[in-house]
Enzyme design. Structure first.
Site, PDB file in Angstrom:
ATOM      1  N   PRO A  24       0.786  -1.227   0.000  1.00  0.00           N
ATOM      2  CA  PRO A  24       0.000   0.000   0.000  1.00  0.00           C
ATOM      3  C   PRO A  24       0.823   1.285   0.000  1.00  0.00           C
ATOM      4  CG  PRO A  24      -0.133  -1.110   2.129  1.00  0.00           C
ATOM      5  CD  PRO A  24       0.514  -2.068   1.183  1.00  0.00           C
ATOM      6  N   ASN A  25       0.307   2.231  -0.740  1.00  0.00           N
ATOM      7  CA  ASN A  25       0.843   3.598  -0.848  1.00  0.00           C
ATOM      8  C   ASN A  25       2.136   3.695  -1.657  1.00  0.00           C
ATOM      9  OD1 ASN A  25      -1.232   4.859   0.813  1.00  0.00           O
ATOM     10  ND2 ASN A  25      -0.304   3.730   2.494  1.00  0.00           N
TER      11      ASN A  25
ATOM     12  N   ARG B 184       4.876  11.147  -2.303  1.00  0.00           N
ATOM     13  CA  ARG B 184       4.611  10.808  -0.909  1.00  0.00           C
ATOM     14  C   ARG B 184       5.878  10.948  -0.055  1.00  0.00           C
ATOM     15  NH1 ARG B 184       4.876   4.614   1.035  1.00  0.00           N
ATOM     16  NH2 ARG B 184       4.156   5.055   3.129  1.00  0.00           N
TER      17      ARG B 184
ATOM     18  N   TYR C 161      11.249   8.966   1.182  1.00  0.00           N
ATOM     19  CA  TYR C 161      11.265   7.962   0.114  1.00  0.00           C
ATOM     20  C   TYR C 161      11.886   8.459  -1.195  1.00  0.00           C
ATOM     21  CZ  TYR C 161       8.146   5.660   3.398  1.00  0.00           C
ATOM     22  OH  TYR C 161       7.619   5.092   4.529  1.00  0.00           O
TER      23      TYR C 161
ATOM     24  N   ASN D  31       7.949  -5.632  -1.107  1.00  0.00           N
ATOM     25  CA  ASN D  31       7.949  -4.494  -0.193  1.00  0.00           C
ATOM     26  C   ASN D  31       6.516  -4.424   0.357  1.00  0.00           C
ATOM     27  OD1 ASN D  31       7.937  -2.140   1.229  1.00  0.00           O
ATOM     28  ND2 ASN D  31       8.982  -0.922  -0.337  1.00  0.00           N
TER      29      ASN D  31
ATOM     30  N   ALA E 169       3.318  -0.748   4.782  1.00  0.00           N
ATOM     31  CA  ALA E 169       2.811  -0.734   6.169  1.00  0.00           C
ATOM     32  C   ALA E 169       2.423  -2.128   6.663  1.00  0.00           C
ATOM     33  CB  ALA E 169       1.623   0.220   6.280  1.00  0.00           C
TER      34      ALA E 169
ATOM     35  N   HIS F 254       4.454  -4.424   9.230  1.00  0.00           N
ATOM     36  CA  HIS F 254       4.499  -4.301  10.682  1.00  0.00           C
ATOM     37  C   HIS F 254       3.358  -5.007  11.406  1.00  0.00           C
ATOM     38  CE1 HIS F 254       7.531  -1.533   9.393  1.00  0.00           C
ATOM     39  NE2 HIS F 254       6.640  -0.773   8.775  1.00  0.00           N
TER      40      HIS F 254
ATOM     41  N   ASP G 208       1.651 -15.396   7.000  1.00  0.00           N
ATOM     42  CA  ASP G 208       1.219 -16.787   6.871  1.00  0.00           C
ATOM     43  C   ASP G 208       1.221 -17.234   5.408  1.00  0.00           C
ATOM     44  OD1 ASP G 208       0.948 -16.937   9.587  1.00  0.00           O
ATOM     45  OD2 ASP G 208      -1.237 -16.901   9.617  1.00  0.00           O
TER      46      ASP G 208
ATOM     47  N   GLU H 149      12.279  -9.719   1.635  1.00  0.00           N
ATOM     48  CA  GLU H 149      11.541  -8.500   2.013  1.00  0.00           C
ATOM     49  C   GLU H 149      12.447  -7.289   1.828  1.00  0.00           C
ATOM     50  OE1 GLU H 149       9.405  -8.373   5.900  1.00  0.00           O
ATOM     51  OE2 GLU H 149      10.496  -6.498   6.178  1.00  0.00           O
TER      52      GLU H 149
ATOM     53  N   HIS I  76      12.809  -2.765   1.799  1.00  0.00           N
ATOM     54  CA  HIS I  76      12.287  -1.431   2.136  1.00  0.00           C
ATOM     55  C   HIS I  76      13.201  -0.371   1.557  1.00  0.00           C
ATOM     56  CE1 HIS I  76       9.429  -3.235   4.813  1.00  0.00           C
ATOM     57  NE2 HIS I  76      10.406  -4.009   5.255  1.00  0.00           N
ATOM     58  N   LEU I  77      12.582   0.708   1.116  1.00  0.00           N
ATOM     59  CA  LEU I  77      13.356   1.865   0.655  1.00  0.00           C
ATOM     60  C   LEU I  77      14.079   2.503   1.834  1.00  0.00           C
ATOM     61  CD1 LEU I  77      10.405   3.163  -1.449  1.00  0.00           C
ATOM     62  CD2 LEU I  77      12.656   2.859  -2.467  1.00  0.00           C
ATOM     63  N   SER I  78      13.328   2.738   2.913  1.00  0.00           N
ATOM     64  CA  SER I  78      13.905   3.387   4.089  1.00  0.00           C
ATOM     65  C   SER I  78      14.470   2.325   5.034  1.00  0.00           C
ATOM     66  CB  SER I  78      12.827   4.205   4.804  1.00  0.00           C
ATOM     67  OG  SER I  78      11.783   3.359   5.274  1.00  0.00           O
TER      68      SER I  78
ATOM     69  N   ARG J 103      13.716   4.380  12.193  1.00  0.00           N
ATOM     70  CA  ARG J 103      12.514   5.207  12.167  1.00  0.00           C
ATOM     71  C   ARG J 103      11.675   5.019  13.445  1.00  0.00           C
ATOM     72  NH1 ARG J 103       9.622   4.762   6.569  1.00  0.00           N
ATOM     73  NH2 ARG J 103       8.583   6.590   7.469  1.00  0.00           N
TER      74      ARG J 103
ATOM     75  N   ARG K 154       7.766   0.843  13.399  1.00  0.00           N
ATOM     76  CA  ARG K 154       8.301   0.325  12.120  1.00  0.00           C
ATOM     77  C   ARG K 154       9.473  -0.630  12.324  1.00  0.00           C
ATOM     78  NH1 ARG K 154       5.840   3.561   8.137  1.00  0.00           N
ATOM     79  NH2 ARG K 154       5.456   5.629   8.978  1.00  0.00           N
TER      80      ARG K 154
HETATM   81  C1  DQA Z   1       8.423   1.071   3.593  1.00  0.00           C
HETATM   82  C2  DQA Z   1       8.543   1.261   5.108  1.00  0.00           C
HETATM   83  C3  DQA Z   1       7.191   1.073   5.793  1.00  0.00           C
HETATM   84  O1  DQA Z   1       7.303   1.281   7.197  1.00  0.00           O
HETATM   85  C4  DQA Z   1       6.172   2.054   5.258  1.00  0.00           C
HETATM   86  O2  DQA Z   1       4.890   1.805   5.812  1.00  0.00           O
HETATM   87  C5  DQA Z   1       6.119   2.087   3.767  1.00  0.00           C
HETATM   88  C6  DQA Z   1       7.359   1.970   3.004  1.00  0.00           C
HETATM   89  C7  DQA Z   1       9.750   1.361   2.857  1.00  0.00           C
HETATM   90  O3  DQA Z   1       9.880   0.933   1.715  1.00  0.00           O
HETATM   91  O4  DQA Z   1      10.624   2.052   3.403  1.00  0.00           O
HETATM   92  O5  DQA Z   1       5.053   2.304   3.183  1.00  0.00           O
HETATM   93  O6  DQA Z   1       8.082  -0.291   3.344  1.00  0.00           O
END
Ligand code: DQA
Length: 145
Positions: free
Chosen positions: A10-11, A18, A23, A74, A77, A80, A87, A98, A100-102, A107, A111
């Site tokens: 998501p997002n 964003r 990011y 990725n 959210a 977490h 599962d 898995e 993540h960008l950040s 953080r 997170r």
């Molecule tokens: C994220 C880190 C997550 O905590 C956050 O909710 C995201 C992006 C990242 O790529 O850094 O939407 O997955």
């Protein structure tokens, strides 16, 4: 066929607009384009999937065996708190990385925990768009072996 699946949660469709201070200004389309080029050079097939819906991601993971040899996710959210995605990952015999960008460990406290990473092959966090590139390189190397 050594097909690789990249899932974005998501997002992430809003990348570039964003929270750019976290990011960066790159869009998901731009990241996807460079991954498609990277896959093309390595002669592997790639599918990119983005969804804002937990159930759609669960179904994509459930259907992956047979079609895909490696998954990069990725979960955004969902990382977490989605036991459903955890599962689903645990239920398939396809290796999952898995990403993540950040750097989620640098953080907010909420997170710092991933419920999905313990059932993954590994995690890459904090390298911006390079996190995707490193993960795809990992997938390509893994499939060569
Ligand atoms: C994220 C880190 C997550 O905590 C956050 O909710 C995201 C992006 C990242 O790529 O850094 O939407 O997955």
């Amino acid at each position: 066929m050594n097909k690789i699946l990249i899932i974005n949660g998501p997002n992430l469709n809003l990348l570039g607009k964003r929270e750019v201070e976290i990011y960066g200004g790159i869009t998901l389309d731009e990241i996807s384009e460079s991954l498609i080029n990277q896959a093309h050079e390595a002669q592997v097939e790639l599918e990119l999937f983005q969804s804002n819906h937990e159930g759609e991601i669960v179904e994509k993971i459930q259907k992956a065996p047979g079609d895909f040899k490696f998954i990069v996710i990725n979960p955004a959210a969902f990382t977490h708190y989605s036991i459903a995605i955890r599962d689903a990952v645990a239920s398939i015999d396809v290796p999952v990385v898995e990403i993540h960008l950040s750097n989620i460990y640098a953080r907010e406290d909420f997170r710092k925990k991933s419920v999905i990473a313990p059932v993954c092959l590994g995690q890459i966090s904090g390298f911006g768009p390079l996190s995707y590139k490193i993960a795809l390189e990992t997938a390509i190397e893994f499939l060569r072996k």
